[in-house]
Every structure is written in C-alpha cells, then in structure tokens.
Scaffold this motif. Structure first.
Motif, PDB file in Angstrom:
ATOM      1  N   PHE A   1      56.430  -6.905   7.241  1.00 20.96           N
ATOM      2  CA  PHE A   1      55.035  -6.821   6.833  1.00 20.96           C
ATOM      3  C   PHE A   1      54.929  -6.357   5.385  1.00 20.96           C
ATOM      4  O   PHE A   1      55.881  -5.819   4.809  1.00 20.96           O
ATOM      5  N   VAL A   2      53.734  -6.567   4.824  1.00 16.13           N
ATOM      6  CA  VAL A   2      53.307  -5.821   3.651  1.00 16.13           C
ATOM      7  C   VAL A   2      52.137  -4.951   4.100  1.00 16.13           C
ATOM      8  O   VAL A   2      51.340  -5.347   4.953  1.00 16.13           O
ATOM      9  N   SER A   3      52.051  -3.751   3.540  1.00 17.96           N
ATOM     10  CA  SER A   3      51.052  -2.780   3.976  1.00 17.96           C
ATOM     11  C   SER A   3      49.949  -2.633   2.943  1.00 17.96           C
ATOM     12  O   SER A   3      50.200  -2.679   1.734  1.00 17.96           O
ATOM     13  N   SER A   4      48.751  -2.418   3.435  1.00 21.33           N
ATOM     14  CA  SER A   4      47.593  -2.125   2.588  1.00 21.33           C
ATOM     15  C   SER A   4      46.761  -1.062   3.285  1.00 21.33           C
ATOM     16  O   SER A   4      46.849  -0.877   4.499  1.00 21.33           O
ATOM     17  N   VAL A   5      45.976  -0.335   2.505  1.00 20.23           N
ATOM     18  CA  VAL A   5      45.019   0.624   3.045  1.00 20.23           C
ATOM     19  C   VAL A   5      43.666   0.308   2.430  1.00 20.23           C
ATOM     20  O   VAL A   5      43.550   0.194   1.200  1.00 20.23           O
ATOM     21  N   LEU A   6      42.635   0.153   3.266  1.00 21.02           N
ATOM     22  CA  LEU A   6      41.304  -0.228   2.814  1.00 21.02           C
ATOM     23  C   LEU A   6      40.277   0.776   3.300  1.00 21.02           C
ATOM     24  O   LEU A   6      40.365   1.273   4.434  1.00 21.02           O
TER      25      LEU A   6
ATOM     26  N   TRP B   1      56.745   1.326   4.379  1.00 17.96           N
ATOM     27  CA  TRP B   1      56.114   2.545   3.888  1.00 17.96           C
ATOM     28  C   TRP B   1      55.106   3.081   4.898  1.00 17.96           C
ATOM     29  O   TRP B   1      54.375   2.324   5.545  1.00 17.96           O
ATOM     30  N   HIS B   2      55.051   4.400   4.992  1.00 20.25           N
ATOM     31  CA  HIS B   2      54.038   5.040   5.820  1.00 20.25           C
ATOM     32  C   HIS B   2      52.684   4.958   5.111  1.00 20.25           C
ATOM     33  O   HIS B   2      52.609   4.911   3.885  1.00 20.25           O
ATOM     34  N   ASP B   3      51.615   4.910   5.911  1.00 22.68           N
ATOM     35  CA  ASP B   3      50.278   4.827   5.316  1.00 22.68           C
ATOM     36  C   ASP B   3      50.001   5.976   4.351  1.00 22.68           C
ATOM     37  O   ASP B   3      49.247   5.817   3.383  1.00 22.68           O
ATOM     38  N   ALA B   4      50.610   7.133   4.592  1.00 22.07           N
ATOM     39  CA  ALA B   4      50.408   8.280   3.693  1.00 22.07           C
ATOM     40  C   ALA B   4      50.934   7.977   2.297  1.00 22.07           C
ATOM     41  O   ALA B   4      50.377   8.441   1.288  1.00 22.07           O
ATOM     42  N   HIS B   5      52.005   7.194   2.215  1.00 24.41           N
ATOM     43  CA  HIS B   5      52.564   6.814   0.921  1.00 24.41           C
ATOM     44  C   HIS B   5      51.714   5.728   0.271  1.00 24.41           C
ATOM     45  O   HIS B   5      51.423   5.777  -0.930  1.00 24.41           O
TER      46      HIS B   5
ATOM     47  N   MET C   1      35.990  10.763   4.609  1.00 22.58           N
ATOM     48  CA  MET C   1      36.183   9.463   5.260  1.00 22.58           C
ATOM     49  C   MET C   1      36.579   9.679   6.710  1.00 22.58           C
ATOM     50  O   MET C   1      37.118  10.732   7.065  1.00 22.58           O
ATOM     51  N   VAL C   2      36.341   8.666   7.530  1.00 24.97           N
ATOM     52  CA  VAL C   2      36.678   8.725   8.950  1.00 24.97           C
ATOM     53  C   VAL C   2      37.841   7.771   9.220  1.00 24.97           C
ATOM     54  O   VAL C   2      37.812   6.605   8.788  1.00 24.97           O
ATOM     55  N   ALA C   3      38.856   8.264   9.930  1.00 31.73           N
ATOM     56  CA  ALA C   3      40.042   7.465  10.233  1.00 31.73           C
ATOM     57  C   ALA C   3      40.365   7.585  11.715  1.00 31.73           C
ATOM     58  O   ALA C   3      39.724   8.345  12.452  1.00 31.73           O
ATOM     59  N   ASP C   4      41.391   6.831  12.158  1.00 29.40           N
ATOM     60  CA  ASP C   4      41.824   6.994  13.542  1.00 29.40           C
ATOM     61  C   ASP C   4      42.861   8.100  13.628  1.00 29.40           C
ATOM     62  O   ASP C   4      43.281   8.669  12.620  1.00 29.40           O
ATOM     63  N   THR C   5      43.286   8.417  14.842  1.00 27.83           N
ATOM     64  CA  THR C   5      44.165   9.572  15.037  1.00 27.83           C
ATOM     65  C   THR C   5      45.536   9.377  14.408  1.00 27.83           C
ATOM     66  O   THR C   5      46.208  10.339  14.061  1.00 27.83           O
ATOM     67  N   ALA C   6      45.976   8.108  14.249  1.00 24.32           N
ATOM     68  CA  ALA C   6      47.310   7.850  13.696  1.00 24.32           C
ATOM     69  C   ALA C   6      47.331   7.875  12.176  1.00 24.32           C
ATOM     70  O   ALA C   6      48.404   7.917  11.574  1.00 24.32           O
ATOM     71  N   PHE C   7      46.155   7.847  11.545  1.00 27.17           N
ATOM     72  CA  PHE C   7      46.130   7.781  10.086  1.00 27.17           C
ATOM     73  C   PHE C   7      46.380   9.167   9.505  1.00 27.17           C
ATOM     74  O   PHE C   7      45.818  10.163   9.970  1.00 27.17           O
ATOM     75  N   PRO C   8      47.224   9.276   8.460  1.00 27.68           N
ATOM     76  CA  PRO C   8      47.521  10.595   7.871  1.00 27.68           C
ATOM     77  C   PRO C   8      46.305  11.215   7.198  1.00 27.68           C
ATOM     78  O   PRO C   8      45.471  10.511   6.638  1.00 27.68           O
ATOM     79  N   ARG C   9      46.204  12.528   7.284  1.00 29.17           N
ATOM     80  CA  ARG C   9      45.077  13.232   6.679  1.00 29.17           C
ATOM     81  C   ARG C   9      45.359  13.730   5.268  1.00 29.17           C
ATOM     82  O   ARG C   9      44.528  14.402   4.671  1.00 29.17           O
TER      83      ARG C   9
END
Length: 448
Positions: free
Chosen positions: A245-250, A280-284, A303-311
């Motif tokens: 995969f390639v990762s993105s955060v939106l 890469w981890h979403d935190a990175h 912002m609101v995220a799900d439980t798996a998303f890093p804070r």
C-alpha cells in the motif's frame, strides 16, 4: 550435309536443354527463398504471440476513423446531460466548462506535448491533435473516475494506444496545474478562532456534546503495485494487512456551503498527507497535520478519530479525541459514567464522517481502487493530489446533494455495487474492473 545438319541440330538441342535447366534451377531457388522468407515471418509472428499472449490493444483499423466525429465521447459530450457527466467524470456540465475556462483549454492548445522526437521549444499544433481541449479533459476524467483498462478508453475516444498514454500523461499534468490555481479546489486549513468556531457550530447541531470538535481524521491505505526493488517492496508492504500500500492521512471538514440556493453538508478535505510508504504507522504519516494541530489550532478545539488512530505526543494532547476502546474501564459516579458514554457515542457517530469521506474518495475515483504505479513516485503523488483537489472542487461546485442523488443510487443499485460500496478491501482488483460504473455507462465492442 546431312551429318552437318544433324550435328548442328544436336548442338542446338543441347543448348536449349542447358537453358531450360538453368531456368528450372532459378525457379527452384526463388521458390526456396520465398519459403524461407515466409517461414521466417511465420516464426517471428508465433514468437511475438508467445511473448504477448494477452496483449490488449486496438489498431486504427479496429477503431472509428476520426476521434473528433461520432465517437462515444462525442455523443456523451454533445448530450450536455448533468447526470451523464457526473456518472462518468464526476462533474456536471457547468463545472466541466469551468475547468476548461480556468486554464485547461489554454494550456492544452498552446503547450507542446512532450515527445521523444521533438524539443520542449517546439510550437504546439492543436489542430493536428486527435482531441480538442474538451476531449482531453474528458479523457483524463474518464481515466481518474474509472477502473477501465486503456483498451476501453481507446474505444470510447477512438485513439490508438500510444496516443491514449501520451494524452493521459500530458492531460494529468495540466489538470493538476489548473486545480492548484482554482480556489474551490484548495486544501485549506482553518485560520482564526472564528473559522474553527464556525465548524464546531455545524457539528454541535447534531452532536451537542462535541464542543470544540472541528473536523474528523483518518488514515487511508491505497493498493500499489509490487516493486522489484527490495527496499521499495519492504517499504510499501503492510504486515498487518499482508499487502502492498501507500498511506495517506486526510482530515475532513463539516463545512456547509451554499450552492445553487441550497445548503448542503460537505466533506471538504482541509488537511492531507499523501503518498507515504504503506509500512509507515499513521503517527509517522500524520506528522505535518500534528504540527498544524500544535501551531495553528486554538486551544479547546480538536479533531475526532477512531480508536486505532494515534493521538500524537503530549504537545498536542487533547487535540485528537477518539471513542474509548473496547474493554476500557470507566471510573466515576453513575451520572459521570453515563455522561462519558453519551459523549463517547457522539464521538463514534461523528467519527464515521471520516470513513464516509475516504469511501467517497475511493468510490468517486475508481483509479484509486486498483494498484497504483510503483516505479514513478512523482506520477503517483500527482494522481493522489489531483483526486484530493478534484474532490474539493466537486464538493464546492457540484454540491453534495447532486453527488448523493446521482452516485449513491448507482453505487448501490445492485448486489455487485453494494459490495463495492461496503467492502472495498475485500474485493479483488479484477472484480473492481468488472464492476466499474463508468465502463458500464458506455456501450462498446469487445474484441477478443
């Protein structure tokens, strides 16, 4: 005299026999050469077929004679139907013309298409091109909005393979350049307390306890081809999902925009980090967005995220909130626990807007549902940026209500579409192409 005549006749006959023998030898040699030539040609053809048993392309004799006359694309374009335009290209007629007038037509007509046999300073010849500016934009949007193979685009636009590839590459660059200049396509983070408060006011209308929330955030993993380079292969491999995969955060805004005298709730993208390695981890991946939360976000907003998303780290503590994890113990009085659970339910409800946004992005731009190119990171990044900006342009110009009324019934019209809508990750890539909505819109011959 009789002996002399007989001798002359014998010599003449011998000479004629010798000439006939030479003619026969020449004919046999010519036939042998012809057999050798035909045999070599047949051997070459067989080798070519064995090397490319699944080669899929059409040549000019199998296509309509003129790409500018009576093609499926011309029929679609001349219909001026908003529904047809939105189904195949994601934009209504007015927005399509707006993109052309915002610079696409000018760049297409007055910029030379790069080719190996020409220089960058060569004068453009728009009259010699197979497609005019509207056709080029239509080709690019068909490419982005569908999972179709190039052979289908050949049939729709009546273009040979090399022209399809060259026009898509050139058209994508122009389209991205134009999107970067169009205000409605901007990826703009809020500025000033008033803008953040305006976003929160929209959220608390339905989620009264989420005081301070202004956006939802989530990671998006998109499939990518497997690289022969071991380092790239390892970087894109996600062990948790066992795929590349390639990762993105939106980050998605709830911003309401008035368009055509209607107010419609959007999913505008206000922050994005795209095209990171899938390992890469979403935190990175989200570091640049974390920096915006730290330096550009007023106190009290999150912002609101799900439980798996890093804070994030302690310096942005409280600026990303998520529902409690399963099994997590809540402490306090009964009233306090009830309030925490009610707050948690509202977080969970609003968090789904980010999932909706990611699903809308993949559902709208079919090109994101099949493996992206691995060997050209620049092109891959340009495609991702183009889809994000085009998403914002469509939200602002077309309006969510139109998209919902056109797309959602199409996506969910039968069991196949329901699977695409609800189970993106579980569908194999061959099925994605078979169930593509844009290819189903067009009727064309299928050459075997």
């Amino acid at each position: 005299m009789d002996d002399i005549s007989i001798t002359l006749h014998a010599l003449q006959q011998m000479e004629e026999d010798q000439l006939q023998a030479e003619d026969d030898d020449n004919e046999e040699a010519a036939m042998a050469a012809a057999v050798i030539f035909l045999g070599a040609e047949e051997a070459r053809r067989i080798r070519a077929e064995r090397r490319h048993p699944n080669r899929l392309y059409l040549c000019r004799p199998q296509l309509l004679p003129n790409p500018r006359i009576a093609t499926p694309w011309q029929t679609l374009y001349n219909s001026r139907s908003d529904r047809a335009f939105i189904t195949t290209m994601g934009f209504d007629v007015v927005t399509f013309e707006y993109i052309l007038a915002s610079g696409f037509a000018t760049h297409w007509n007055w910029t030379a298409i790069p080719r190996s046999e020409t220089t960058s300073t060569s004068a453009p010849r728009p009259g010699r091109r197979s497609l005019d500016a509207s056709g080029a934009l239509g080709l690019v949007l068909h490419y982005l909005n569908s999972t179709m193979r190039e052979i289908s685009l050949q049939q729709i636009f009546a273009l040979i393979p090399s022209t399809v590839s060259r026009y898509i590459t050139f058209g994508l660059k122009i389209f991205l350049h134009v999107l970067r200049e169009i205000p409605e396509a901007a990826i703009k983070y809020p500025s000033g307390v008033e803008e953040f408060q305006e976003l929160n006011d929209l959220i608390v209308v339905r989620h009264a306890r989420l005081t301070g929330a202004f956006a939802s955030i989530d990671g998006l993993k998109l499939p990518v081809q497997t690289s022969a380079d071991e380092d790239i292969e390892n970087a894109t491999y996600n062990g948790w999902l066992s795929e590349h995969f390639v990762s993105s955060v939106l980050a998605f805004s709830p911003k309401d925009v008035r368009w055509h005298s209607q107010v419609s709730k959007k999913g505008l993208i206000i922050a994005a980090k795209i095209n990171a390695p899938g390992s890469w981890h979403d935190a990175h991946v989200a570091q640049t967005i974390f920096e915006k939360l730290r330096t550009q976000t007023p106190d009290g907003f999150y912002m609101v995220a799900d439980t798996a998303f890093p804070r994030g780290t302690n310096d942005i503590k409280g600026r990303i909130r998520a529902p409690v994890k399963a099994g997590q113990q809540l402490r306090g009085t009964e009233e306090e626990i009830q309030e925490q659970m009610a707050f948690d339910r509202e977080l969970l409800s609003y968090r789904q807007t980010a999932e909706w946004g990611n699903r809308t992005l993949q559902g709208s731009f079919g090109r994101l549902r099949i493996p992206l190119e691995i060997d050209d990171a620049q092109r891959r990044g340009d495609v991702l940026e183009t889809t994000v900006r085009a998403h914002n342009l469509r939200c602002n110009r077309v309006g969510f209500n139109q998209i919902q009324s056109v797309y959602v019934p199409i996506w969910r019209s039968n069991a196949d579409d329901e699977d695409i809508w609800l189970h993106f990750r579980d569908i194999v890539f061959g099925d994605q192409r078979r169930k593509d909505r844009v290819s189903r819109f067009h009727t064309y011959a299928d050459f075997q």
